[in-house]
Write an enzyme that holds these catalytic residues in place. Structure first.
Site, PDB file in Angstrom:
ATOM      1  N   SER A 147       0.869  -1.318   0.579  1.00  0.00           N
ATOM      2  CA  SER A 147      -0.106  -0.295  -0.421  1.00  0.00           C
ATOM      3  C   SER A 147       0.896   1.363  -0.185  1.00  0.00           C
ATOM      4  CB  SER A 147      -0.608   0.120   1.291  1.00  0.00           C
ATOM      5  OG  SER A 147      -2.150   1.388   0.990  1.00  0.00           O
ATOM      6  N   LYS A 173      -1.488  -0.716  -4.358  1.00  0.00           N
ATOM      7  CA  LYS A 173      -2.687  -0.382  -3.954  1.00  0.00           C
ATOM      8  C   LYS A 173      -2.350   1.233  -3.871  1.00  0.00           C
ATOM      9  CE  LYS A 173      -5.087   0.134   0.698  1.00  0.00           C
ATOM     10  NZ  LYS A 173      -6.035  -0.435   1.079  1.00  0.00           N
ATOM     11  N   LYS A 175      -3.282   5.078  -2.758  1.00  0.00           N
ATOM     12  CA  LYS A 175      -4.113   5.802  -1.730  1.00  0.00           C
ATOM     13  C   LYS A 175      -4.174   6.824  -2.147  1.00  0.00           C
ATOM     14  CE  LYS A 175      -4.017   3.954   2.349  1.00  0.00           C
ATOM     15  NZ  LYS A 175      -5.600   3.011   3.394  1.00  0.00           N
ATOM     16  N   ASP A 200      -7.526   3.230  -2.958  1.00  0.00           N
ATOM     17  CA  ASP A 200      -8.166   3.280  -1.366  1.00  0.00           C
ATOM     18  C   ASP A 200      -8.400   5.105  -1.530  1.00  0.00           C
ATOM     19  OD1 ASP A 200      -8.756   3.008   1.103  1.00  0.00           O
ATOM     20  OD2 ASP A 200      -7.076   2.334   1.870  1.00  0.00           O
ATOM     21  N   GLU A 225     -11.905   1.117  -3.000  1.00  0.00           N
ATOM     22  CA  GLU A 225     -11.875   1.249  -1.819  1.00  0.00           C
ATOM     23  C   GLU A 225     -12.231   1.825  -0.785  1.00  0.00           C
ATOM     24  OE1 GLU A 225      -8.410  -1.123  -0.157  1.00  0.00           O
ATOM     25  OE2 GLU A 225      -9.052  -0.828   2.103  1.00  0.00           O
ATOM     26  N   ASP A 250     -13.410  -1.337   2.973  1.00  0.00           N
ATOM     27  CA  ASP A 250     -13.016  -1.524   4.827  1.00  0.00           C
ATOM     28  C   ASP A 250     -13.778  -0.927   5.745  1.00  0.00           C
ATOM     29  OD1 ASP A 250     -11.572  -1.037   6.661  1.00  0.00           O
ATOM     30  OD2 ASP A 250      -8.923   0.036   4.596  1.00  0.00           O
ATOM     31  N   LYS A 274     -10.052  -6.788   7.579  1.00  0.00           N
ATOM     32  CA  LYS A 274      -9.031  -6.716   8.915  1.00  0.00           C
ATOM     33  C   LYS A 274      -9.587  -7.267  10.395  1.00  0.00           C
ATOM     34  CE  LYS A 274      -7.772  -2.405   6.649  1.00  0.00           C
ATOM     35  NZ  LYS A 274      -7.297  -0.844   6.943  1.00  0.00           N
ATOM     36  N   GLY A 302      -4.285  -3.524   6.374  1.00  0.00           N
ATOM     37  CA  GLY A 302      -3.696  -3.484   7.232  1.00  0.00           C
ATOM     38  C   GLY A 302      -3.799  -2.600   7.638  1.00  0.00           C
TER      39      GLY A 302
HETATM   40 MG    MG Z   1      -9.390   1.189   3.204  1.00  0.00          MG
END
Ligand code: MG
Length: 381
Positions: A147, A173, A175, A200, A225, A250, A274, A302
């Protein structure tokens, strides 16, 4: 009858002592998302003692209530006043017994999850079995990705991803947040045509942003996400109906019940599990089972865990329904120094080995724990 009961139930252990620590671990590189910037990561670590054994757990709570409502202070308080007193002196044999012990406390999933993890570790150590095997895991290696936080510039992001790509990560991934979204994703896709990409947003958008979010459909993402509010299901269902790309939830999924509601409402097509966010390993497995039944893919996210939480995430991700790569990077992605002896390394096929030793299969380093600890309390039955 007695022996049969024991064979099935497992031998009960009396919880004699619990140690509770707040530690602060310095990240190798600052991690920036739509929620803010992190350099020092706090956690509440617990050690639960029974029958000469010790089990370890991690609650990856933030200093501030920006990912979930929990913080280091609320976690400490709820464990101190309710959860640890419920554990001390109790007879527990299994990680799954925590659910009943903690039932009276509403919410506070991470506080519960930290202590529950320690019970799974204890159970595994007492039976000589790994937590992965206790949960019903079917893999010895799990596919992982990395990520990548928001960077100061597009070229820095590309460089950062290039480093991870050459280290062997094949699922990336990124952000996103308003002003750092469609164009950035397009540029990353152009640069890394073979990457399994996802984005995400950590709740940075509203339904009004649907036209921009639809642009993401052009870049062959595995998923987008949690674009909308952190506790929403309905708006996500409306957005999902307008997108070709799968939405993944999430923050919105806090319990197995919320997962069931999200699937019924078609708020998403993928769930990020998670364990800390949903109250622990038992709840994580329940959500996994529900999704497997409905053929909804899941993966393990994570929360900048130390080696304790990372080992636990690997055990969870070894379950058969975790068909998408998890955010479970190698130790050196985040830490120069971890609080466990073992180091998780990335294999050449973008996987990490699931620990096979008893319990979580990791060895906590007391000196390292001491070095990072800013608070400690010992409780005895
Ligand atoms: Mg997330």
């Amino acid at each position: 009858m007695g022996w049969m009961y024991h064979a099935w139930q497992g031998v009960k252990m009396k919880i004699k002592r619990v140690d509770q620590y707040v530690i602060e671990m310095p990240l190798k590189h600052p991690f920036v998302t739509s929620m803010g910037r992190e350099e020092i990561v706090p956690k509440v670590i617990t050690a639960v003692y029974a029958d000469g054994l010790v089990g370890w757990g991690e609650a990856p709570v933030g200093a501030q209530p920006v990912y979930t409502a929990e913080t280091v202070e609320t976690c400490w308080h709820v464990q101190h006043t309710m959860l640890i007193p419920a554990l001390l002196g109790s007879d527990v044999a299994r990680g799954r017994d925590a659910g009943g012990l903690f039932e009276r406390v509403r919410g506070h999933q991470m506080a519960k999850a930290g202590l529950e993890m320690a019970l799974w570790d204890l159970e595994g150590r007492s039976k000589g079995r790994s937590v992965s095997s206790l949960l019903g895991g079917t893999r010895v290696q799990v596919e992982v990705g990395v990520s990548v936080g928001v960077q100061d510039s597009l070229s820095m992001l590309i460089d950062r991803i290039a480093d991870f790509w050459s280290a062997g990560y094949r699922r990336i991934k990124i952000k996103i947040k308003p002003g750092w979204d469609a164009q950035i994703v397009a540029a990353v896709r152009a640069e890394f045509p073979a990457a399994r990409l996802m984005a995400d947003a950590n709740s940075a958008y509203s339904l009004d942003d649907a036209p921009m979010l639809r642009l993401l459909d052009d870049h062959d993402l595995i998923m987008v996400e949690q674009p909308l509010a952190y506790d929403d299901l309905l708006d996500h269902a409306q957005l999902q109906a307008q997108l070709r790309t799968a939405l993944c939830l999430d923050e919105s999924i806090t319990t197995p019940r919320r997962a069931r509601e999200a699937l019924a409402l078609q708020s998403c097509r993928i769930i990020n599990i998670k364990p800390a966010r949903v109250g622990g390993l038992s709840a994580a497995r329940a959500i996994h089972d529900l999704c497997l039944e409905q053929t909804v893919p899941v993966w393990c996210g994570g929360l900048l865990e130390s080696g304790i939480g990372r080992a636990s995430n690997l055990a969870v991700a070894s379950l058969p329904g975790f068909t998408l790569p998890g955010d479970i990077s190698a130790t050196d992605r985040y830490w120069r120094e971890d609080i466990i002896e073992e180091e998780f390394v990335l294999n050449s096929d973008s996987t990490i080995d699931v620990p096979q030793g008893p319990g979580l299969g990791v060895t906590v380093l007391p000196d390292r724990l001491e070095q990072f600890a800013v608070r400690c309390e010992v409780y005895r039955a």
